[in-house]
Design a protein around this motif. Structure first.
Motif, PDB file in Angstrom:
ATOM      1  N   LEU A   1       0.814  -1.201   0.000  1.00  0.00           N
ATOM      2  CA  LEU A   1       0.000   0.000   0.000  1.00  0.00           C
ATOM      3  C   LEU A   1       0.854   1.260   0.000  1.00  0.00           C
ATOM      4  CD1 LEU A   1      -2.790   1.304   0.277  1.00  0.00           C
ATOM      5  CD2 LEU A   1      -2.576   1.088   2.719  1.00  0.00           C
ATOM      6  N   SER A   2       1.963   1.254   0.694  1.00  0.00           N
ATOM      7  CA  SER A   2       2.751   2.473   0.843  1.00  0.00           C
ATOM      8  C   SER A   2       3.225   3.038  -0.491  1.00  0.00           C
ATOM      9  CB  SER A   2       3.939   2.231   1.762  1.00  0.00           C
ATOM     10  OG  SER A   2       4.788   1.257   1.216  1.00  0.00           O
ATOM     11  N   ARG A   3       3.457   2.204  -1.469  1.00  0.00           N
ATOM     12  CA  ARG A   3       3.935   2.729  -2.754  1.00  0.00           C
ATOM     13  C   ARG A   3       2.855   3.514  -3.480  1.00  0.00           C
ATOM     14  NH1 ARG A   3       3.907  -2.265  -6.975  1.00  0.00           N
ATOM     15  NH2 ARG A   3       2.050  -3.243  -6.148  1.00  0.00           N
ATOM     16  N   TYR A   4       1.595   3.350  -3.073  1.00  0.00           N
ATOM     17  CA  TYR A   4       0.503   4.060  -3.712  1.00  0.00           C
ATOM     18  C   TYR A   4       0.005   5.246  -2.894  1.00  0.00           C
ATOM     19  CZ  TYR A   4       0.144   0.006  -6.743  1.00  0.00           C
ATOM     20  OH  TYR A   4       0.398  -0.991  -7.623  1.00  0.00           O
ATOM     21  N   MET A   5       0.450   5.375  -1.663  1.00  0.00           N
ATOM     22  CA  MET A   5      -0.049   6.449  -0.809  1.00  0.00           C
ATOM     23  C   MET A   5       0.559   7.783  -1.204  1.00  0.00           C
ATOM     24  SD  MET A   5      -0.233   4.943   2.997  1.00  0.00           S
ATOM     25  CE  MET A   5      -1.434   3.727   3.431  1.00  0.00           C
ATOM     26  N   LEU A   6      -0.152   8.849  -0.859  1.00  0.00           N
ATOM     27  CA  LEU A   6       0.341  10.191  -1.074  1.00  0.00           C
ATOM     28  C   LEU A   6       1.469  10.482  -0.093  1.00  0.00           C
ATOM     29  CD1 LEU A   6      -3.126  11.924  -1.411  1.00  0.00           C
ATOM     30  CD2 LEU A   6      -1.597  11.231  -3.245  1.00  0.00           C
ATOM     31  N   ASN A   7       2.121  11.616  -0.234  1.00  0.00           N
ATOM     32  CA  ASN A   7       3.224  11.977   0.648  1.00  0.00           C
ATOM     33  C   ASN A   7       2.816  11.995   2.116  1.00  0.00           C
ATOM     34  OD1 ASN A   7       4.955  12.234  -1.499  1.00  0.00           O
ATOM     35  ND2 ASN A   7       4.500  14.380  -1.804  1.00  0.00           N
ATOM     36  N   PHE A  29     -22.055  20.086   1.553  1.00  0.00           N
ATOM     37  CA  PHE A  29     -21.846  19.941   2.998  1.00  0.00           C
ATOM     38  C   PHE A  29     -21.551  18.513   3.452  1.00  0.00           C
ATOM     39  CE2 PHE A  29     -24.530  23.661   2.309  1.00  0.00           C
ATOM     40  CZ  PHE A  29     -23.683  24.632   2.800  1.00  0.00           C
ATOM     41  N   ALA A  30     -21.076  17.696   2.527  1.00  0.00           N
ATOM     42  CA  ALA A  30     -20.646  16.342   2.896  1.00  0.00           C
ATOM     43  C   ALA A  30     -19.272  16.447   3.542  1.00  0.00           C
ATOM     44  CB  ALA A  30     -20.570  15.451   1.664  1.00  0.00           C
ATOM     45  N   PRO A  31     -19.014  15.708   4.636  1.00  0.00           N
ATOM     46  CA  PRO A  31     -17.692  15.782   5.262  1.00  0.00           C
ATOM     47  C   PRO A  31     -16.626  15.186   4.347  1.00  0.00           C
ATOM     48  CG  PRO A  31     -19.015  14.052   6.255  1.00  0.00           C
ATOM     49  CD  PRO A  31     -19.910  14.783   5.302  1.00  0.00           C
ATOM     50  N   MET A  32     -15.475  15.846   4.307  1.00  0.00           N
ATOM     51  CA  MET A  32     -14.369  15.389   3.474  1.00  0.00           C
ATOM     52  C   MET A  32     -13.140  15.200   4.358  1.00  0.00           C
ATOM     53  SD  MET A  32     -14.821  18.070   0.302  1.00  0.00           S
ATOM     54  CE  MET A  32     -13.327  17.566  -0.510  1.00  0.00           C
ATOM     55  N   GLY A  33     -12.443  14.098   4.176  1.00  0.00           N
ATOM     56  CA  GLY A  33     -11.205  13.888   4.919  1.00  0.00           C
ATOM     57  C   GLY A  33     -10.143  14.879   4.483  1.00  0.00           C
ATOM     58  N   SER A  34      -9.260  15.224   5.376  1.00  0.00           N
ATOM     59  CA  SER A  34      -8.230  16.208   5.043  1.00  0.00           C
ATOM     60  C   SER A  34      -7.039  15.587   4.307  1.00  0.00           C
ATOM     61  CB  SER A  34      -7.753  16.901   6.308  1.00  0.00           C
ATOM     62  OG  SER A  34      -7.283  15.967   7.241  1.00  0.00           O
ATOM     63  N   ILE A  35      -6.935  14.264   4.303  1.00  0.00           N
ATOM     64  CA  ILE A  35      -5.883  13.563   3.573  1.00  0.00           C
ATOM     65  C   ILE A  35      -6.557  12.689   2.521  1.00  0.00           C
ATOM     66  CG2 ILE A  35      -3.948  11.967   3.737  1.00  0.00           C
ATOM     67  CD1 ILE A  35      -3.640  12.847   6.648  1.00  0.00           C
ATOM     68  N   ILE A  36      -6.105  12.788   1.284  1.00  0.00           N
ATOM     69  CA  ILE A  36      -6.784  12.131   0.161  1.00  0.00           C
ATOM     70  C   ILE A  36      -5.986  10.928  -0.330  1.00  0.00           C
ATOM     71  CG2 ILE A  36      -7.638  12.456  -2.192  1.00  0.00           C
ATOM     72  CD1 ILE A  36      -7.702  15.503  -1.512  1.00  0.00           C
ATOM     73  N   TYR A  37      -6.686   9.818  -0.567  1.00  0.00           N
ATOM     74  CA  TYR A  37      -6.081   8.643  -1.191  1.00  0.00           C
ATOM     75  C   TYR A  37      -6.548   8.602  -2.639  1.00  0.00           C
ATOM     76  CZ  TYR A  37      -4.769   3.929  -2.383  1.00  0.00           C
ATOM     77  OH  TYR A  37      -4.212   2.844  -3.006  1.00  0.00           O
ATOM     78  N   GLY A  38      -5.612   8.597  -3.569  1.00  0.00           N
ATOM     79  CA  GLY A  38      -5.940   8.553  -4.990  1.00  0.00           C
ATOM     80  C   GLY A  38      -6.046   7.118  -5.477  1.00  0.00           C
ATOM     81  N   THR A  63     -11.571   9.628  -6.964  1.00  0.00           N
ATOM     82  CA  THR A  63     -11.876   8.753  -8.097  1.00  0.00           C
ATOM     83  C   THR A  63     -12.195   9.536  -9.359  1.00  0.00           C
ATOM     84  OG1 THR A  63     -14.212   8.651  -7.497  1.00  0.00           O
ATOM     85  CG2 THR A  63     -12.791   6.938  -6.607  1.00  0.00           C
ATOM     86  N   GLY A  64     -12.020  10.841  -9.341  1.00  0.00           N
ATOM     87  CA  GLY A  64     -12.358  11.673 -10.492  1.00  0.00           C
ATOM     88  C   GLY A  64     -11.428  11.433 -11.661  1.00  0.00           C
TER      89      GLY A  64
END
Length: 91
Positions: A1-7, A29-38, A63-64
């Motif tokens: 997993l770590s090779r795909y995670m953001l910084n 107004f949907a809650p959004m996490g402050s760290i994003i997984y692509g 997922t965009g």
């Protein structure tokens, strides 16, 4: 997993808690996490990697983009396998 995670990754308890308690919201107004997984370009590993990311504390799954770059079914399967309720995620 770590090779795909953001910084930035929520590897410690404090960061996981802060990402769950994020005050960031979408236009609807949907809650959004402050760290994003692509989830782009994960191929056959999408389900496993998305599930691991959610279990690690990510609450915003990106997922965009072009549909051929993402495995939407894999993202959904990963979410279901994570055990985290859908309302706690921004996908």
């Amino acid at each position: 997993l770590s090779r795909y995670m953001l910084n930035s990754s929520p590897l410690n308890h404090q960061t996981q808690e802060s990402s769950r308690e994020s005050n960031i919201t979408s236009a609807s107004f949907a809650p959004m996490g402050s760290i994003i997984y692509g989830a782009k370009s994960k191929g056959d590993e999408t389900s496993k990697l998305v599930s691991e990311a959610i279990k690690a504390g990510f609450r915003h799954i990106a997922t965009g983009g072009f549909h051929f770059e993402y495995d939407e079914a894999g993202v959904g399967e990963g979410w279901k396998n994570s055990g985290v309720p859908r309302h706690e995620l921004y996908i």
